[in-house]
Design an enzyme around this catalytic site. Structure first.
Site, PDB file in Angstrom:
ATOM      1  CE1 TYR A   1      30.537   1.184  42.904  1.00  0.00           C
ATOM      2  CE2 TYR A   1      31.267  -0.700  44.607  1.00  0.00           C
ATOM      3  CZ  TYR A   1      31.209  -0.066  43.314  1.00  0.00           C
ATOM      4  OH  TYR A   1      31.927  -0.936  41.996  1.00  0.00           O
TER       5      TYR A   1
ATOM      6  CB  SER B   1      31.366  -4.376  43.430  1.00  0.00           C
ATOM      7  OG  SER B   1      32.736  -4.626  43.956  1.00  0.00           O
TER       8      SER B   1
HETATM    9  N1  LIG Z   1      37.573  -1.499  38.888  1.00  0.00           N
HETATM   10  C1  LIG Z   1      37.194  -1.845  40.423  1.00  0.00           C
HETATM   11  O1  LIG Z   1      38.214  -2.309  41.012  1.00  0.00           O
HETATM   12  C2  LIG Z   1      36.250  -2.492  40.240  1.00  0.00           C
HETATM   13  C3  LIG Z   1      35.407  -3.410  40.940  1.00  0.00           C
HETATM   14  C4  LIG Z   1      34.177  -3.942  41.263  1.00  0.00           C
HETATM   15  C5  LIG Z   1      33.323  -3.978  39.767  1.00  0.00           C
HETATM   16  N2  LIG Z   1      33.523  -2.861  39.173  1.00  0.00           N
HETATM   17  C6  LIG Z   1      32.432  -2.704  38.517  1.00  0.00           C
HETATM   18  O2  LIG Z   1      33.114  -2.738  37.495  1.00  0.00           O
HETATM   19  C7  LIG Z   1      32.779  -1.845  36.048  1.00  0.00           C
HETATM   20  C8  LIG Z   1      32.941  -0.936  35.039  1.00  0.00           C
HETATM   21  O3  LIG Z   1      33.872  -0.464  35.995  1.00  0.00           O
HETATM   22  P1  LIG Z   1      35.498  -0.427  35.752  1.00  0.00           P
HETATM   23  O4  LIG Z   1      36.467  -0.439  36.704  1.00  0.00           O
HETATM   24  O5  LIG Z   1      36.521  -0.253  34.649  1.00  0.00           O
HETATM   25  O6  LIG Z   1      35.814   2.070  35.859  1.00  0.00           O
HETATM   26  P2  LIG Z   1      35.827   2.959  35.050  1.00  0.00           P
HETATM   27  O7  LIG Z   1      37.123   2.801  33.946  1.00  0.00           O
HETATM   28  O8  LIG Z   1      35.949   4.173  35.704  1.00  0.00           O
HETATM   29  O9  LIG Z   1      34.692   2.593  33.462  1.00  0.00           O
HETATM   30  C9  LIG Z   1      33.266   2.641  33.730  1.00  0.00           C
HETATM   31  C10 LIG Z   1      32.873   2.826  32.580  1.00  0.00           C
HETATM   32  O10 LIG Z   1      31.330   2.895  32.757  1.00  0.00           O
HETATM   33  C11 LIG Z   1      30.662   4.069  31.842  1.00  0.00           C
HETATM   34  N3  LIG Z   1      29.876   4.914  32.234  1.00  0.00           N
HETATM   35  C12 LIG Z   1      29.828   5.365  33.472  1.00  0.00           C
HETATM   36  N4  LIG Z   1      28.584   6.088  33.566  1.00  0.00           N
HETATM   37  C13 LIG Z   1      27.380   5.841  31.898  1.00  0.00           C
HETATM   38  C14 LIG Z   1      26.873   6.362  31.225  1.00  0.00           C
HETATM   39  N5  LIG Z   1      25.625   7.065  32.174  1.00  0.00           N
HETATM   40  N6  LIG Z   1      26.552   5.414  30.967  1.00  0.00           N
HETATM   41  C15 LIG Z   1      27.260   4.964  29.866  1.00  0.00           C
HETATM   42  N7  LIG Z   1      28.402   4.363  29.924  1.00  0.00           N
HETATM   43  C16 LIG Z   1      29.007   4.710  31.625  1.00  0.00           C
HETATM   44  C17 LIG Z   1      32.998   4.266  30.871  1.00  0.00           C
HETATM   45  O11 LIG Z   1      31.627   5.445  30.310  1.00  0.00           O
HETATM   46  P3  LIG Z   1      31.811   6.634  29.768  1.00  0.00           P
HETATM   47  O12 LIG Z   1      32.537   7.641  30.879  1.00  0.00           O
HETATM   48  O13 LIG Z   1      32.366   7.277  28.601  1.00  0.00           O
HETATM   49  O14 LIG Z   1      30.079   6.727  29.762  1.00  0.00           O
HETATM   50  C18 LIG Z   1      33.450   3.692  31.440  1.00  0.00           C
HETATM   51  O15 LIG Z   1      33.256   3.114  30.245  1.00  0.00           O
HETATM   52  C19 LIG Z   1      31.478  -1.056  36.673  1.00  0.00           C
HETATM   53  O16 LIG Z   1      30.416  -1.148  36.686  1.00  0.00           O
HETATM   54  C20 LIG Z   1      32.696  -1.018  38.187  1.00  0.00           C
HETATM   55  O17 LIG Z   1      31.182  -1.113  39.250  1.00  0.00           O
HETATM   56  C21 LIG Z   1      34.867  -2.184  39.006  1.00  0.00           C
END
Ligand SMILES: NC(=O)c1ccc[n+]([C@@H]2O[C@H](COP(=O)([O-])OP(=O)(O)OC[C@H]3O[C@@H](n4cnc5c(N)ncnc54)[C@H](OP(=O)(O)O)[C@@H]3O)[C@@H](O)[C@H]2O)c1
Length: 248
Positions: free
Chosen positions: A156, A143
């Site tokens: 985080y 991130s």
């Molecule tokens: N969106 C942003 O602005 C942003 C920026 C920088 C980095 N990121 C990173 O991008 C990645 C994806 O996040 P996103 O933004 O796409 O958010 P999101 O829509 O909330 O997706 C998060 C995903 O992680 C899964 N997850 C959470 N806990 C889990 C567990 N214990 N086992 C398996 N899967 C799990 C969730 O699936 P289930 O709940 O179905 O398990 C979901 O598919 C994360 O690592 C986040 O930190 C996001």
């Protein structure tokens, strides 16, 4: 000409929403076989059905990345079904921000378990296969918070700094096996991530910020495709991208 994506077997954790789902869609259309892991199996299954109905190859495997056995099973099923594992995208994560003084120790532990240990378990699950194949690609999701720490998001940021450290060490260690490594560090991307906040005031601010600044999740999918589609001798190690308007 090959896009270096077609025919590849790609395991994606956190594929039930957001960036993981967007990557699955983008890569499936380009001919990859995608193996989808997350806890919400109904969402994974309907995504897999949709991609399959469109002529793609997709498999849904219920996976909690805090359990190394479940992550191993996800990768094993990819190999049993499609014969190999070319890429893993260690993407599952959560971001329940709060100031340290609120002592949200359960949230700290969940972030450490999913954002750090989940990535390590993904690495552990693929390394033996990729060593034997003499090739593969491990993509970890950090991130902007893996580059900058801000008050209110300390744990985080610590987990995302850890992902960068792990990725750089991994890069050095797997050179002899012809394994590529990429760490992708997004800024604000429009996903369900703000829903993981457990403090109501923090959640409200996050939703406001994301509403104003976040860019669509296919920005991440295109970054993944860029790294994957390079010729095999080209290793894209780091990608950092933000909304053009995002200052920090
Ligand atoms: N969106 C942003 O602005 C942003 C920026 C920088 C980095 N990121 C990173 O991008 C990645 C994806 O996040 P996103 O933004 O796409 O958010 P999101 O829509 O909330 O997706 C998060 C995903 O992680 C899964 N997850 C959470 N806990 C889990 C567990 N214990 N086992 C398996 N899967 C799990 C969730 O699936 P289930 O709940 O179905 O398990 C979901 O598919 C994360 O690592 C986040 O930190 C996001």
């Amino acid at each position: 000409m090959s896009n270096n994506i077609e025919g590849k077997v790609v395991v994606i954790t956190g594929a039930s929403s957001g960036m993981g789902e967007a990557a699955a869609r983008h890569l499936a259309v380009q001919g990859a076989s995608v193996v989808l892991g997350a806890r919400r199996i109904e969402r994974l299954q309907s995504l897999a059905d949709e991609l399959t109905n469109q002529g793609g190859k997709a498999l849904a495997v219920e996976t909690d990345v805090t359990d190394p056995n479940q992550v191993q099973r996800l990768v094993d099923e990819a190999v049993q079904t499609y014969g190999r594992v070319d890429v893993i995208i260690n993407n599952a994560g959560l971001m329940p921000h709060s100031p340290l003084e609120r002592l949200k120790i359960d949230d700290w532990n969940r972030m450490i378990d999913v954002n750090i240990k989940g990535v390590l378990y993904g690495i552990a699950a693929v390394i033996p296969y990729m060593k034997e194949q003499k090739g593969g690609h491990i993509i970890n999701v950090s991130s902007v918070a893996g580059h900058k720490v801000r008050a209110g998001g300390v744990v985080y940021a610590a987990t995302k700094h850890a992902v960068r450290v792990i990725s750089e060490g991994l890069r050095q260690e797997v050179k002899p096996y012809n394994i590529r490594t990429t760490v992708i560090s997004p800024g604000a991307v429009d996903t369900e991530l703000p829903n993981s906040a457990t403090e109501p005031d923090v959640a409200e601010n996050l939703h406001k910020f994301y509403k104003e600044f976040a860019i669509p999740a296919d920005s991440f999918a295109r970054a993944v495709a860029f790294a994957m589609s390079q010729p095999e001798e080209v290793d894209i190690n780091e990608i950092l991208f933000r909304p053009t308007r995002q200052e920090l």
